[in-house]
Design a protein around this motif. Sequence first.
Motif, PDB file in Angstrom:
ATOM      1  N   LEU A 145      -9.744  -4.339  -7.359  1.00 37.80           N
ATOM      2  CA  LEU A 145      -8.987  -4.119  -5.762  1.00 37.80           C
ATOM      3  C   LEU A 145      -9.253  -5.448  -5.570  1.00 37.80           C
ATOM      4  O   LEU A 145      -9.307  -6.354  -4.372  1.00 37.80           O
ATOM      5  N   SER A 146     -10.833  -5.596  -5.559  1.00 39.88           N
ATOM      6  CA  SER A 146     -11.878  -7.449  -4.607  1.00 39.88           C
ATOM      7  C   SER A 146     -10.711  -7.855  -4.863  1.00 39.88           C
ATOM      8  O   SER A 146     -10.627  -8.247  -3.450  1.00 39.88           O
ATOM      9  N   GLU A 176       2.563 -12.485  -6.433  1.00 39.33           N
ATOM     10  CA  GLU A 176       2.704 -12.678  -5.084  1.00 39.33           C
ATOM     11  C   GLU A 176       2.879 -11.527  -4.660  1.00 39.33           C
ATOM     12  O   GLU A 176       2.685 -11.384  -3.964  1.00 39.33           O
ATOM     13  N   PRO A 177       0.390 -12.459  -3.805  1.00 34.52           N
ATOM     14  CA  PRO A 177       0.608 -10.263  -3.814  1.00 34.52           C
ATOM     15  C   PRO A 177       0.716 -10.339  -2.119  1.00 34.52           C
ATOM     16  O   PRO A 177       0.860 -11.063  -1.077  1.00 34.52           O
ATOM     17  N   PHE A 178       1.444  -8.654  -1.139  1.00 28.47           N
ATOM     18  CA  PHE A 178       2.024  -9.324   0.165  1.00 28.47           C
ATOM     19  C   PHE A 178       1.415  -8.048   0.531  1.00 28.47           C
ATOM     20  O   PHE A 178       0.632  -8.041   2.348  1.00 28.47           O
ATOM     21  N   ALA A 179       0.935  -6.822  -0.078  1.00 28.19           N
ATOM     22  CA  ALA A 179       0.129  -5.567   0.704  1.00 28.19           C
ATOM     23  C   ALA A 179      -0.122  -4.880   0.069  1.00 28.19           C
ATOM     24  O   ALA A 179      -0.056  -4.674  -1.417  1.00 28.19           O
ATOM     25  N   ILE A 180      -1.180  -4.010   0.793  1.00 22.36           N
ATOM     26  CA  ILE A 180      -2.488  -3.027  -0.199  1.00 22.36           C
ATOM     27  C   ILE A 180      -2.174  -1.791  -0.324  1.00 22.36           C
ATOM     28  O   ILE A 180      -1.879  -1.578   1.624  1.00 22.36           O
ATOM     29  N   TYR A 181      -1.748  -0.674  -0.005  1.00 17.22           N
ATOM     30  CA  TYR A 181      -1.672   1.155   0.193  1.00 17.22           C
ATOM     31  C   TYR A 181      -2.511   1.653  -0.778  1.00 17.22           C
ATOM     32  O   TYR A 181      -2.851   1.565  -1.140  1.00 17.22           O
ATOM     33  N   HIS A 182      -3.182   3.041   0.180  1.00 19.89           N
ATOM     34  CA  HIS A 182      -3.381   3.414  -0.748  1.00 19.89           C
ATOM     35  C   HIS A 182      -2.649   5.485  -0.318  1.00 19.89           C
ATOM     36  O   HIS A 182      -2.060   5.914   0.828  1.00 19.89           O
ATOM     37  N   ASN A 183      -2.083   5.449  -1.907  1.00 24.60           N
ATOM     38  CA  ASN A 183      -1.222   6.931  -2.251  1.00 24.60           C
ATOM     39  C   ASN A 183      -1.591   8.407  -1.578  1.00 24.60           C
ATOM     40  O   ASN A 183      -2.565   8.045  -1.566  1.00 24.60           O
ATOM     41  N   THR A 184      -0.691   9.427  -2.024  1.00 30.09           N
ATOM     42  CA  THR A 184      -0.936  11.081  -1.396  1.00 30.09           C
ATOM     43  C   THR A 184      -1.384  10.955  -2.316  1.00 30.09           C
ATOM     44  O   THR A 184      -2.548  11.922  -2.751  1.00 30.09           O
ATOM     45  N   TRP A 188      -4.875   3.214  -5.764  1.00 23.20           N
ATOM     46  CA  TRP A 188      -4.233   1.720  -4.768  1.00 23.20           C
ATOM     47  C   TRP A 188      -2.896   1.195  -5.367  1.00 23.20           C
ATOM     48  O   TRP A 188      -2.889   1.192  -6.649  1.00 23.20           O
ATOM     49  N   VAL A 189      -2.875   1.153  -4.465  1.00 30.08           N
ATOM     50  CA  VAL A 189      -0.823   0.520  -4.805  1.00 30.08           C
ATOM     51  C   VAL A 189      -0.489  -0.868  -4.263  1.00 30.08           C
ATOM     52  O   VAL A 189      -1.161  -0.892  -3.013  1.00 30.08           O
ATOM     53  N   LEU A 190      -0.226  -2.049  -5.045  1.00 26.68           N
ATOM     54  CA  LEU A 190      -0.436  -3.172  -4.743  1.00 26.68           C
ATOM     55  C   LEU A 190       1.527  -3.612  -4.616  1.00 26.68           C
ATOM     56  O   LEU A 190       2.352  -3.318  -5.365  1.00 26.68           O
ATOM     57  N   ILE A 191       1.868  -4.297  -3.567  1.00 35.83           N
ATOM     58  CA  ILE A 191       3.543  -4.532  -3.101  1.00 35.83           C
ATOM     59  C   ILE A 191       3.124  -6.068  -3.240  1.00 35.83           C
ATOM     60  O   ILE A 191       2.554  -6.369  -2.318  1.00 35.83           O
ATOM     61  N   ALA A 192       3.567  -6.058  -3.977  1.00 35.39           N
ATOM     62  CA  ALA A 192       3.839  -7.929  -4.702  1.00 35.39           C
ATOM     63  C   ALA A 192       4.792  -8.347  -4.712  1.00 35.39           C
ATOM     64  O   ALA A 192       5.725  -7.534  -5.627  1.00 35.39           O
ATOM     65  N   TRP A 193       5.588  -9.250  -4.408  1.00 34.14           N
ATOM     66  CA  TRP A 193       6.892 -10.798  -5.072  1.00 34.14           C
ATOM     67  C   TRP A 193       6.322 -10.277  -7.016  1.00 34.14           C
ATOM     68  O   TRP A 193       5.550 -11.444  -6.654  1.00 34.14           O
ATOM     69  N   ARG A 204       0.754   0.472  -9.524  1.00 30.35           N
ATOM     70  CA  ARG A 204      -0.529   0.899  -9.342  1.00 30.35           C
ATOM     71  C   ARG A 204      -1.856   0.047  -9.965  1.00 30.35           C
ATOM     72  O   ARG A 204      -1.202  -0.439 -11.217  1.00 30.35           O
ATOM     73  N   ILE A 205      -2.946   0.123  -9.049  1.00 30.80           N
ATOM     74  CA  ILE A 205      -4.191  -0.885  -9.683  1.00 30.80           C
ATOM     75  C   ILE A 205      -4.788   0.084 -10.662  1.00 30.80           C
ATOM     76  O   ILE A 205      -4.842  -1.059 -11.647  1.00 30.80           O
TER      77      ILE A 205
END
Length: 244
Positions: A145-146, A176-184, A188-193, A204-205
């Motif tokens: 994640l870091s 191409e990393p765009f955003a990160i979120y923490h799901n239910t 940790w999940v990476l949204i990327a192009w 999923r990371i």
Amino acid sequence: MAYSDNISRLSRLTAILLKLQANAYVTIEKLSEHFEVSKRTIYRDLASLEKAGVPIIQIEGKGYGLMEGYRLPPIMFTEAEANALIFGEKMIAKTKDQSLINQFTKATDKIKAVLRKSEREKADFLAQRTIIGKNWEEERTSNYLSDIQKALTNFQVISIEYRKDGATKNTQRELEPFAIYHNTKENWVLIAWCRLKHEFRSFRIDRIQKLTRPGKKFVPHKMTLDEYVEIQKRKYSGKGVTKG
């Protein structure tokens, strides 16, 4: 100079100042090696600090240090602010990514070091009396994640080996990393192009088997995260983002 470059330089200037305060002297070579920039850049940084009023002195045959008696003013926290930091530390300790825990611990250690003794004692007492009930087994499923955060804020391409749920082989992706979120489910999940699929995907990371930053930059995506979420809502009618 790009916004992210300004942030990176400000962070480096602050870190250099802290090193100068923590050591009798530091060498240009050591600073250059530590921050992975040229010696010329370090000289420019020192000049910028001097221009800002920091009394830097050259110690002949050794390096650079701060004039005797100069200290950064202490950061003052209220009791409520210190308590909020402790809760944050407890919550981060339950996350499943080891790199985030390591970096947050380093940050809170620095913050605790400038707390008044009474605040620090109360913060330590509160930590002993606080339990966060998620991830009881303290499971660690990723350590990337870091690196992903750095790539996201500096618009750097990452190369990953990724294994989908149930798959037996890894796939190679450039993202191409765009955003990160923490799901239910606390992942940790990476949204990327995805340069392979030519569209935004979620990854999923904990399923990333290997991650490198090859040094490639990408042009920042113009849309905001809110705009992206609205597009996904309309496109998938609540089914979520396409999985990597």
